[in-house]
Design an enzyme around this catalytic site. Structure first.
Site, mmCIF file in Angstrom:
data_model
loop_
_atom_site.group_PDB
_atom_site.id
_atom_site.type_symbol
_atom_site.label_atom_id
_atom_site.label_comp_id
_atom_site.label_asym_id
_atom_site.label_seq_id
_atom_site.Cartn_x
_atom_site.Cartn_y
_atom_site.Cartn_z
ATOM 1 N N TYR A 1 47.964 45.539 30.325
ATOM 2 C CA TYR A 1 46.744 44.985 30.948
ATOM 3 C C TYR A 1 45.536 45.852 30.605
ATOM 4 O O TYR A 1 44.531 45.360 30.095
ATOM 5 C CB TYR A 1 46.961 44.923 32.454
ATOM 6 C CG TYR A 1 45.844 44.285 33.247
ATOM 7 C CD1 TYR A 1 45.626 42.910 33.206
ATOM 8 C CD2 TYR A 1 45.015 45.058 34.058
ATOM 9 C CE1 TYR A 1 44.611 42.322 33.961
ATOM 10 C CE2 TYR A 1 44.005 44.477 34.809
ATOM 11 C CZ TYR A 1 43.798 43.108 34.758
ATOM 12 O OH TYR A 1 42.802 42.534 35.505
ATOM 13 N N THR B 1 42.861 54.977 47.175
ATOM 14 C CA THR B 1 41.760 54.126 47.651
ATOM 15 C C THR B 1 41.471 52.987 46.679
ATOM 16 O O THR B 1 41.760 53.067 45.491
ATOM 17 C CB THR B 1 40.455 54.938 47.823
ATOM 18 O OG1 THR B 1 40.001 55.367 46.533
ATOM 19 C CG2 THR B 1 40.668 56.144 48.735
HETATM 20 P P1 NAD Z 1 44.632 34.756 38.553
HETATM 21 O O1 NAD Z 1 45.961 35.204 38.092
HETATM 22 O O2 NAD Z 1 44.527 34.047 39.851
HETATM 23 O O3 NAD Z 1 43.926 33.846 37.455
HETATM 24 C C1 NAD Z 1 44.173 33.959 36.084
HETATM 25 C C2 NAD Z 1 44.269 32.554 35.511
HETATM 26 O O4 NAD Z 1 44.454 32.659 34.096
HETATM 27 C C3 NAD Z 1 45.455 31.767 36.064
HETATM 28 O O5 NAD Z 1 45.037 30.482 36.448
HETATM 29 C C4 NAD Z 1 46.417 31.724 34.897
HETATM 30 O O6 NAD Z 1 47.260 30.582 34.914
HETATM 31 C C5 NAD Z 1 45.465 31.736 33.723
HETATM 32 N N1 NAD Z 1 46.076 32.205 32.476
HETATM 33 C C6 NAD Z 1 46.848 33.309 32.289
HETATM 34 N N2 NAD Z 1 47.220 33.411 31.002
HETATM 35 C C7 NAD Z 1 46.656 32.358 30.356
HETATM 36 C C8 NAD Z 1 46.664 31.905 29.013
HETATM 37 N N3 NAD Z 1 47.328 32.575 28.055
HETATM 38 N N4 NAD Z 1 45.991 30.779 28.709
HETATM 39 C C9 NAD Z 1 45.313 30.098 29.655
HETATM 40 N N5 NAD Z 1 45.261 30.470 30.945
HETATM 41 C C10 NAD Z 1 45.926 31.590 31.285
HETATM 42 O O7 NAD Z 1 43.708 36.076 38.553
HETATM 43 P P2 NAD Z 1 42.207 36.282 39.035
HETATM 44 O O8 NAD Z 1 42.203 37.294 40.102
HETATM 45 O O9 NAD Z 1 41.547 34.983 39.275
HETATM 46 O O10 NAD Z 1 41.586 36.965 37.741
HETATM 47 C C11 NAD Z 1 40.776 36.246 36.826
HETATM 48 C C12 NAD Z 1 40.253 37.200 35.767
HETATM 49 O O11 NAD Z 1 39.489 38.244 36.376
HETATM 50 C C13 NAD Z 1 41.371 37.885 34.962
HETATM 51 O O12 NAD Z 1 40.965 37.986 33.614
HETATM 52 C C14 NAD Z 1 41.443 39.267 35.572
HETATM 53 O O13 NAD Z 1 41.889 40.227 34.662
HETATM 54 C C15 NAD Z 1 40.000 39.504 35.982
HETATM 55 N N6 NAD Z 1 39.912 40.473 37.081
HETATM 56 C C16 NAD Z 1 40.241 40.104 38.363
HETATM 57 C C17 NAD Z 1 40.188 41.037 39.381
HETATM 58 C C18 NAD Z 1 40.524 40.697 40.797
HETATM 59 O O14 NAD Z 1 40.571 41.605 41.637
HETATM 60 N N7 NAD Z 1 40.736 39.473 41.176
HETATM 61 C C19 NAD Z 1 39.807 42.364 39.088
HETATM 62 C C20 NAD Z 1 39.513 42.692 37.771
HETATM 63 C C21 NAD Z 1 39.533 41.744 36.775
#
Ligand code: NAD
Ligand code: UDP
Length: 312
Positions: free
Chosen positions: A147, A212
């Site tokens: 990741y 944290t």
């Molecule tokens: P999530 O897992 O709920 O959403 C990710 C989505 O991407 C899912 O719907 C999944 O089915 C889809 N996905 C995964 N692989 C795929 C692929 N190869 N092709 C098409 N779709 C694909 O996670 P989230 O919390 O909504 O995160 C969304 C983005 O934000 C991610 O890139 C994550 O790294 C980033 N992010 C989130 C957080 C957080 O705290 N929520 C923090 C840092 C970064």
């Protein structure tokens, strides 16, 4: 945003993506949601399926995609450690091949493209709070590396496409964000603790709970993403988006138990490998360039999140 735009959201059925789709549709845009449902279900977007400006496409971003769009929010990637570690090769592919494919699409269409990067690019940070200028402390061969390094490589690709092909790019480094529509079995700490408390199960703290995190409510985060996307061309980021309020995991557990009036007891389990000891965003840049800062406290944001899981 004045004119309606053709906006694509990869990972649009996920937790953050579905809230982003809601906001973009409410602003009058046409939204193409691209998702392979790797870590989501149609439940998050079922309320949008009949919307005249919403289109859903099942597609894996590791394969090329040919559509016509003005904006690309690239969110596709599993975000929870248990999910991104269950098939680590696919996680790296999604970040790296996904970025290459979406950047290629942006290059062909001239679309503006935003990458959902992460505070994980800072690894286990030696600098606190973390400014964007910090290069991080990341293990390249550990269980989180698929990741962390995948997201770091995606950032590299974004900036190389900008230097080499003059692409209009935006890179957001998102810190821990929570809210309704996280999966109940998502594995991330806020959803885990709430679901455990509501079910009267033990609250599982990994390690001694002194590590944290800073927790941002989803509505604040989505506002930050949209402001970044619509910022001036020279604003590329990377830019931290997160809530600087910092809590130990033990404090979070105690808060959730108190707020749910749960009879759950707190238990301690081994700390996973490479679990960062502290994390808090320096959001000076977001304040200055986007006029953005979070408005929702942890106590305020936990209430609708608990209500969501209660209703499930
Ligand atoms: P999530 O897992 O709920 O959403 C990710 C989505 O991407 C899912 O719907 C999944 O089915 C889809 N996905 C995964 N692989 C795929 C692929 N190869 N092709 C098409 N779709 C694909 O996670 P989230 O919390 O909504 O995160 C969304 C983005 O934000 C991610 O890139 C994550 O790294 C980033 N992010 C989130 C957080 C957080 O705290 N929520 C923090 C840092 C970064
Ligand atoms: N954590 C915990 N109990 C859980 C889930 C997570 O103590 O049931 C801890 C985890 O070890 C980490 C913190 O909570 O220290 C945040 O974990 P999460 O998976 O939400 O996000 P990340 O580690 O990616 O910030």
């Amino acid at each position: 945003m004045d004119n309606p735009l053709q906006v694509m959201v990869t990972g649009g059925a996920g937790f953050l993506g579905s809230h982003l789709c809601d906001r973009l549709l409410a602003a009058g845009h046409d939204v193409l949601c691209v998702d392979n449902f790797y870590t989501s279900t149609r439940r998050n977007i079922v309320h949008l399926l009949e919307h005249p400006n919403f289109e859903l496409m099942r597609h894996d971003v590791t394969f090329p995609l040919y559509v016509e769009v003005d904006r690309i929010y690239n969110l596709a990637c599993p975000a929870s450690p248990i999910h991104y570690q269950s098939d680590p090769v696919q996680t790296t592919k999604t970040s790296v091949h996904g970025a290459i494919n979406m950047l290629g699409l942006a290059k062909r269409t001239g679309a503006r493209i935003l990458q959902a990067s992460t505070s994980e690019v800072y690894g286990d940070p030696e600098l606190h709070p973390q400014p964007e200028s910090y290069w991080g402390n990341v293990n390249p061969i550990g269980i989180r590396s698929c990741y962390d390094e995948g997201k770091r490589c995606a950032e590299t690709l974004f900036f190389d496409y900008r230097r080499q092909h003059k692409l209009p790019i935006k890179v957001a480094r998102i810190f821990n964000t929570y809210g309704p529509r996280m999966l109940p079995n998502d594995g991330r700490v806020v959803s885990n603790f709430i679901v455990q408390a509501l079910q009267g199960k033990d609250i599982t703290i990994y390690g001694d709970g002194s590590q944290t995190r800073s927790f941002c409510y989803v509505d604040d985060l989505v506002e930050g993403l949209i402001r970044l996307m619509e910022s001036a061309e020279e604003v590329t980021g990377p830019i931290n988006l997160g809530n600087p309020g910092e809590f130990s995991i033990r404090e979070l557990a105690e808060k959730v138990v108190a707020m749910t009036a749960s009879g759950s007891k707190i238990v301690y389990e081994p700390l996973p490998q490479d679990d960062p000891t502290q994390r808090k965003p320096d959001i000076t840049l977001a304040r200055q360039t986007l006029g953005w800062e979070p408005t929702i406290t942890l106590d305020e944001g936990l209430k609708p999140t608990m209500a969501y899981f209660h209703d499930l």
